[in-house]
Structures are given as structure tokens and as C-alpha cells.
Scaffold this motif. Structure first.
Motif, short mmCIF file in Angstrom:
data_model
loop_
_atom_site.label_atom_id
_atom_site.label_comp_id
_atom_site.label_asym_id
_atom_site.label_seq_id
_atom_site.Cartn_x
_atom_site.Cartn_y
_atom_site.Cartn_z
N SER A 156 -70.09 42.30 -3.65
CA SER A 156 -71.14 42.93 -4.47
C SER A 156 -70.94 42.55 -5.93
O SER A 156 -69.81 42.34 -6.37
N GLY A 157 -72.04 42.52 -6.69
CA GLY A 157 -71.92 42.37 -8.13
C GLY A 157 -71.46 43.70 -8.72
O GLY A 157 -71.75 44.76 -8.18
N GLU A 158 -70.73 43.64 -9.84
CA GLU A 158 -70.24 44.88 -10.46
C GLU A 158 -71.41 45.80 -10.84
O GLU A 158 -71.31 47.01 -10.70
N SER A 159 -72.49 45.21 -11.30
CA SER A 159 -73.60 46.05 -11.73
C SER A 159 -74.21 46.77 -10.54
O SER A 159 -74.63 47.93 -10.63
N SER A 160 -74.22 46.09 -9.40
CA SER A 160 -74.76 46.70 -8.19
C SER A 160 -73.94 47.93 -7.81
O SER A 160 -74.48 48.96 -7.40
N ILE A 161 -72.62 47.83 -7.98
CA ILE A 161 -71.76 48.96 -7.64
C ILE A 161 -71.96 50.09 -8.63
O ILE A 161 -72.01 51.26 -8.26
N SER A 221 -72.03 49.79 -1.06
CA SER A 221 -73.17 49.80 -0.16
C SER A 221 -73.08 48.63 0.81
O SER A 221 -72.53 47.57 0.49
N LEU A 222 -73.63 48.84 2.00
CA LEU A 222 -73.67 47.75 2.97
C LEU A 222 -74.68 46.69 2.57
O LEU A 222 -74.63 45.56 3.02
N PHE A 223 -75.63 47.10 1.72
CA PHE A 223 -76.66 46.17 1.29
C PHE A 223 -76.71 46.12 -0.23
O PHE A 223 -77.57 46.74 -0.84
N PRO A 224 -75.75 45.42 -0.84
CA PRO A 224 -75.71 45.38 -2.30
C PRO A 224 -76.94 44.69 -2.85
O PRO A 224 -77.48 43.77 -2.23
N SER A 225 -77.37 45.15 -4.04
CA SER A 225 -78.59 44.56 -4.61
C SER A 225 -78.31 43.19 -5.19
O SER A 225 -79.23 42.42 -5.43
N GLU A 226 -77.03 42.88 -5.40
CA GLU A 226 -76.72 41.60 -6.03
C GLU A 226 -75.42 41.09 -5.40
O GLU A 226 -74.45 41.85 -5.26
N ILE A 227 -75.43 39.82 -4.98
CA ILE A 227 -74.23 39.28 -4.34
C ILE A 227 -73.53 38.33 -5.28
O ILE A 227 -74.14 37.42 -5.84
N ARG A 228 -72.23 38.58 -5.50
CA ARG A 228 -71.43 37.77 -6.41
C ARG A 228 -70.07 37.51 -5.77
O ARG A 228 -69.55 38.36 -5.06
N PHE A 229 -69.53 36.36 -6.06
CA PHE A 229 -68.20 36.06 -5.51
C PHE A 229 -67.13 36.09 -6.60
O PHE A 229 -66.06 35.52 -6.43
N THR A 230 -67.43 36.77 -7.70
CA THR A 230 -66.49 36.78 -8.82
C THR A 230 -65.12 37.31 -8.42
O THR A 230 -64.10 36.84 -8.91
N ALA A 231 -65.10 38.33 -7.52
CA ALA A 231 -63.82 38.90 -7.12
C ALA A 231 -62.93 37.84 -6.48
O ALA A 231 -61.74 37.77 -6.75
N THR A 262 -64.39 45.41 -7.25
CA THR A 262 -64.54 44.49 -6.13
C THR A 262 -63.27 43.71 -5.83
O THR A 262 -63.04 43.33 -4.69
N VAL A 263 -62.41 43.51 -6.83
CA VAL A 263 -61.25 42.65 -6.60
C VAL A 263 -60.28 43.29 -5.61
O VAL A 263 -59.67 42.64 -4.79
N ARG A 264 -60.24 44.63 -5.67
CA ARG A 264 -59.38 45.36 -4.75
C ARG A 264 -59.84 45.13 -3.31
O ARG A 264 -59.04 44.88 -2.41
N MET A 265 -61.15 45.23 -3.11
CA MET A 265 -61.68 45.06 -1.76
C MET A 265 -61.57 43.60 -1.31
O MET A 265 -61.40 43.33 -0.13
N ALA A 266 -61.66 42.68 -2.28
CA ALA A 266 -61.50 41.27 -1.91
C ALA A 266 -60.08 41.03 -1.41
O ALA A 266 -59.87 40.30 -0.43
N LEU A 267 -59.11 41.70 -2.05
CA LEU A 267 -57.74 41.55 -1.58
C LEU A 267 -57.60 42.13 -0.17
O LEU A 267 -56.93 41.56 0.70
N ALA A 268 -58.28 43.26 0.08
CA ALA A 268 -58.24 43.85 1.42
C ALA A 268 -58.79 42.86 2.44
O ALA A 268 -58.23 42.67 3.51
#
Lengths: 298, 326
Positions: free
Chosen positions: A38-43, A49-59, A263-269
């Protein structure tokens, strides 16, 4: 059949029940994956959310920017898992096979010696002291291989009953009559015949080494020896843990400002559980049959 | 009697027979020396990992000081136990451990049985296998991953649960990680989520072990699926149910450390409802360095468990000898 329609309805209900169950089992994983992209702004706006409004791979770009720590943690996990599983299989088989031979001297006392460890334990404190004071294993890879994990009495007894039920005495007798030594019998006959049970126990052991964080938490203080599970534990309670290894504090401050915290925490997960999830479809049938056989025979 | 009659002969033969016996014994030992040697690594491991710590329970009766070591430390008698049972902790951790286990046993049994009975009704075996694999997935992941999954639902600001509650029902966000009152429910649900699939597969294996002829005969007599379930399946797997349940009862003072430590993220505010004997022992040892009290608590747990397992085994033996542990 006269009551087909009622029957179909029943089947439909059952499948609906199971689909709910399946979704319930898988949904949390999907949520973590979606949060990690998810994008940070979306969060900020909609939360996880299962359907984030913005998809980013920054994490992920952030994580992979300095991948050495994660790679090292994975290295520790892989080394401990591979060595631990192999040694564990060897020691378990070496103990279980003689116990299955009815003529073995001291057989009953040895079996009881193994079994009693399932009934009584000295508790965590003396166990911890044994591996820290008596045997100085703190901050060594051995601490994540040996204490509490290398040999389980349950596996020994499971394997013993496998040998007992599926390898007839006559096989061993005829081999020894042909002049084979016990060691030869073991490696040439017993080991090849016991591949199914070794596969099951090997899988159980692999999973428990792969998932271990407890031994790492108890015995390891040196961050260089953290395994991936413990690194995940550290990051969950404090996401800044990921930055602590950065060389200079100025650099760390800069990174901290740029870090996509949520998001970085969840990316590590995701990086942490992905290998198991990807491998699961390939071993799941084997795992299910291992559990049912263990339950029936053990 | 007979010995006195044959005394002269026996007296003569005894040393010889003893020698022969000893010889045979050595021969037997020699014959099995490789097999005995094979057991050595495992035997040594269990000695270090299990038997030395068993001896180490004397720590619970000592006033341990690091400089004097285990042997040199002064005896404390029952002092450590006195301190433990005077403190309010002993009651809290025992209550929490027992109540959680009771809830787990009942809920998991009901859900796993229901699941096992329903899988048995699915006729497409491939689909049944898919379902089994899917709900076994939570069982293979570590508690660390579980704690992440739980966090993604319960996180105060962005967690899914608060967003759903406030978005759909207008409920103010709840700070889950600081309200101890919710955790008994949360942990019971998390535990069920992780283990019901596994238990269901064990019960399903028991169901599959039932002779199919019973069902065929019942179907010919016109028994409905429901009657087959209640009159054949459930009665025939009852021994398995009883055994599994009794075995869980014998571990009623044990708890899954990961569930009670990782999932609440080791939060101090939650300890009134999340502290169990295992987390208490861990914290007393590693946070407070109180070796006497923590080993006393550990020994209390081990002894009660030993008594329970022996008692439970006696009961299981009476019900179904095959399922008894020993």
C-alpha cells in the motif's frame, strides 16, 4: 435417489462452511501482503485494507536497499535448519532403530529413559542454566540447533514403532547371517527402508528449526547471529530496529525520515513468511499424511 | 528344600554356572555392542538436555548467588515457594493458565469435530484435500508471524478491526494493546485459528478409520446422513475424543509461550490477563534475574503436570488400553 435436492442443498451448505473457513485461514496473510504494497497515504486515509487505493513498492525498495542484514538473518536460519534437521534425523534414527530390536540388552530401561523425558521436565530455569553455565553456548549457532530441539522423545518413539511394525525381524536376521555387520545393516537396509518416516520427521524438524525464535531470544545477544524470525520479532515491537545497524547516526536519521514506517514492517513480514508459503503447496500433502500417520501410530 | 538336597552338587556348579552366565552375558553384550553404541548420541543428548535440568530442580530450594554457583549456594528450604505462593502472581498465573486451557479444550474440540464430520461428507476428494491444506496453513507458521497477523487487525490507528468498527458501526477506535479485558477473547480466537485445522485432521483420520460397511448397512436400512453421523461416526470416534481431551487436561498448567508472549507483544499493560506460568517464569528469570522464584514456579508446574499425566493415563487405560501412554 428421492431426496437429491435436499442432499444437494446440504452439500452446498457444507462447501459454504468450508469456504468461510478457508477464507478465514488465508485472509490475514492476504492482508499483510496488501498492506506491504500500500502507499503510505492510502494507509493514512483508510488504514490497513485489502484493497488499498494506491499501490506502491517503496517498502520493498527500502528493504532491499540494504539487504545484507536480512540476508545474514536468512543465512543463520538456513544454516541452523539444514544442519539441525540432518543431525537430528541421524541421532533420532540411531536411537530409535536399536530400541525397535527386541533382543537388545537394556531395551526396556533405555525405552523408559527416553519416555520419561516426556513425563517430567526440570523446567525452563535449570534447562537454561545448563546451556549457559554448564555448556557455554550463548551467542553461538549451536544454541539455535541443540537446546530443546535436536531430539524429541516423541519422534524417537514414533520412529521406533515404525521400525517395529514395518521392518520384519527376518530381514535383519538374514542380512546378519550373510555376514553383514550391524552398521552395514543399518546403513544398507534400515535407512533405505525408513525413508518415509524419515521424510515425515525431517519435515517436522525443518519446520521447527525454520520457525524458531525462542532459542534465539534466550541465547543470542549478538545481532549478527539473529535469525529471521527473531529479527521479525524485534522489528514488530520497534520498527526502527531495522535502522539501528546503519553506520552513522546522521545516515540513520536521514533514513528514518524517508522510511515508510507502516508498510516496511509488513514488507519484512512478507519477506519472512514468503518462503514457507511458497513451499507449502509442494509439501502439504506429505505433511497432512505425516500428521495422520503420527496420530494413528504414535 | 530342594536346594538342601542338591547342595553339594550346586555348591560345586555354582561358580562354574555363574562364570558361564557372565560369559554368555558378555557375549551378548559384545554381539550388540554396535547397536548399543548407536544409541549413545541420543542417550547423551537426553542426559544433557533433560536429565541434568531435572537434577537442577534443586535450584528451587536454593538461594542462588552467581558467585557461589549451583553447588555452593545456600539452601533456602521452601522459602522460594513461600515467596511465590504469598505473592498475588501465583494465583493470577495459575488462574490464567487453567482458564485459557479450559477454553481452548472446549472450543477447539467442538470446532475440530464439526469440521472433521463435515469433511467426511464431501464427496469430491480433491476439494476435501484442498480445504484441509488451506486450514492447516496457520498451523505451520511461527508465532512471530501470527503476532504480525494479529497486529495488522488490532493496531490502534490503522488496524483493520478498528477501521471496520468505526467505518461500519461508528464505534470509537479501541486501543486493543492496552485494554487487558479483551485479550481472553482475542487469544482464544487466535489459538483456535491456529490449531483447529490440525485437530480436525486428526479427528478426520479417526473417522476414516471407521469400517465403511457400517455406513452401507445403515444406508440400506434407510438411515439419514444425520442419523449415520450421530449413531455411527460419533460413537465410534468417542474413544479418540476422550483420549485427546484427557491428554489436553494433563497439560492444563502448561501454556504455549509464543501465544502468550509474542501475540500480546510482551505488553506490560496486558499482563493481568495474558500472564501464564510460562511467561511468568521467563520474565522472573530474564527480566528480574530471580532464579529461586522462577525455578520454584517451574517446578510447581512440572510436578502438577506429572501427577496429572499419571492420573489421566490411569483413566485412559480403563477406557481404552490401546490409547494409554504407558
Amino acid at each position: 435417489m428421492p431426496h437429491t435436492s435436499k442432499f444437494k442443498f446440504g452439500q452446498l451448505g457444507i462447501h459454504a462452511f468450508f469456504w468461510l473457513f478457508v477464507i478465514g485461514s488465508l485472509l490475514p496473510f492476504a492482508l499483510i501482503v496488501m498492506v506491504s504494497i500500500s502507499g503510505e497515504s492510502s494507509i493514512e486515509q483508510h488504514g490497513y485494507s485489502l484493497f488499498p487505493s494506491e499501490i506502491r513498492f517503496t517498502a520493498y525498495t527500502f528493504l532491499f536497499h540494504d539487504f545484507s542484514e536480512i540476508a545474514r538473518a536468512y543465512g543463520v536460519t538456513i544454516i541452523c535448519t539444514v544442519i539441525g534437521t540432518l543431525v537430528s534425523l541421524l541421532v533420532t534414527t540411531l536411537l530409535a532403530y536399536p530400541l525397535s530390536r527386541t533382543e537388545l540388552p537394556f531395551r526396556r530401561s533405555l525405552s523408559f529413559y527416553v519416555f520419561f523425558t516426556m513425563l517430567f521436565s526440570g523446567g525452563m530455569v535449570p534447562w537454561y542454566m545448563t546451556f549457559t553455565n554448564l555448556l557455554p553456548m550463548k551467542n553461538t549457532l549451536l544454541a539455535m540447533i541443540i537446546p530443546g530441539m535436536l531430539l524429541s522423545a516423541f519422534n524417537v518413539l514414533l520412529m521406533r514403532s515404525f521400525f517395529h511394525n514395518s521392518i520384519p525381524d527376518s530381514v535383519v536376521e538374514s542380512a546378519t547371517m550373510d555376514g553383514a555387520s550391524e552398521i552395514q545393516v543399518f546403513f544398507r537396509i534400515i535407512v533405505p527402508l525408513s525413508l518415509p518416516i524419515m521424510g515425515t520427521i525431517g519435515l517436522f524438524q525443518t519446520l521447527s528449526y525454520w520457525n524458531d525464535w525462542y532459542n534465539c531470544m534466550l541465547f543470542i545477544d549478538d545481532p549478527k547471529l539473529y535469525n529471521i524470525q527473531y529479527m521479525m520479532t524485534k522489528t514488530l515491537t520497534n520498527v526502527q530496529y531495522l535502522l539501528m545497524k546503519s553506520s552513522s547516526s546522521a545516515q540513520a536519521g536521514d533514513m528514518l525520515a524517508k522510511m515508510p514506517r507502516e508498510t516496511v514492517r509488513m514488507a519484512l513480514a512478507v519477506v519472512g513468511f514468503a518462503p514457507l508459503l511458497i513451499a507449502y503447496p509442494f509439501f502439504q500433502r506429505f505433511y497432512v499424511s505425516g500428521i495422520t500417520n503420527g496420530a494413528v501410530k504414535g | 528344600m530342594r536346594a538342601s538336597e542338591t547342595l553339594p552338587l550346586a555348591a560345586q556348579a555354582q561358580p562354574e554356572r555363574a562364570a558361564r552366565k557372565q560369559h554368555a552375558w558378555l557375549k551378548r553384550l559384545n554381539k550388540f555392542k554396535w547397536l548399543l553404541l548407536m544409541t549413545l548420541p541420543g542417550v547423551l543428548y537426553l542426559f544433557v538436555n533433560n536429565y541434568i535440568p531435572m537434577y537442577g530442580v534443586i535450584l528451587a530450594f536454593k538461594n542462588y548467588t552467581y558467585t557461589k554457583g549451583i553447588w555452593g549456594s545456600d539452601w533456602a528450604g521452601w522459602k522460594n515457594f513461600e515467596f511465590l505462593f504469598i505473592s498475588p502472581d501465583a494465583y493470577t498465573i495459575t488462574r490464567n493458565t487453567v482458564l485459557y486451557n479450559l477454553a481452548f479444550i472446549v472450543l477447539n474440540l467442538v470446532m475440530a469435530l464439526l469440521t472433521a464430520l463435515l469433511i467426511n461428507e464431501i464427496r469430491q476428494k480433491k476439494i476435501a484435500r484442498f480445504y484441509q491444506s488451506a486450514f492447516l496453513l496457520p498451523h505451520i507458521i511461527s508465532m512471530v508471524v501470527v503476532s504480525y497477523l494479529v497486529y495488522s487487525f488490532l493496531n490502534m490507528e490503522s488496524g483493520m478491526l478498528n477501521r471496520v468498527l468505526s467505518g461500519w458501526f461508528g464505534i470509537e477506535p479501541i486501543s486493543w494493546y492496552s485494554e487487558a479485558g479483551y485479550w481472553p477473547y482475542i487469544l482464544v480466537i487466535v489459538n483456535a485459528w491456529k490449531h483447529v485445522g490440525y485437530l480436525a485432521i486428526i479427528y478426520f483420520a479417526a473417522v476414516l478409520g471407521i469400517n465403511r460397511e457400517f455406513y452401507e448397512a445403515a444406508a440400506i436400512d434407510g438411515a439419514t446422513k444425520w442419523r449415520q453421523m450421530t449413531r455411527i461416526t460419533i460413537p465410534l470416534i468417542t474413544p479418540v475424543i476422550i483420549t485427546m481431551t484427557l491428554l489436553s487436561f494433563s497439560g492444563i498448567l502448561r501454556s504455549d509461550f509464543g501465544l502468550f508472549y509474542q501475540v500480546p507483544m510482551n505488553t506490560g499493560a496486558l499482563t493481568p490477563t495474558t500472564n501464564t506460568i510460562d511467561t511468568f517464569v521467563y520474565r522472573a528469570l530474564l527480566n528480574q534475574g530471580d532464579i529461586g522464584m522462577s525455578s520454584a514456579a517451574g517446578l510447581y508446574q512440572s510436578v502438577v503436570c506429572l501427577i496429572l499425566v499419571v492420573a489421566v493415563n490411569a483413566v485412559v487405560r480403563r477406557i481404552n488400553k490401546q490409547d494409554a501412554l504407558f
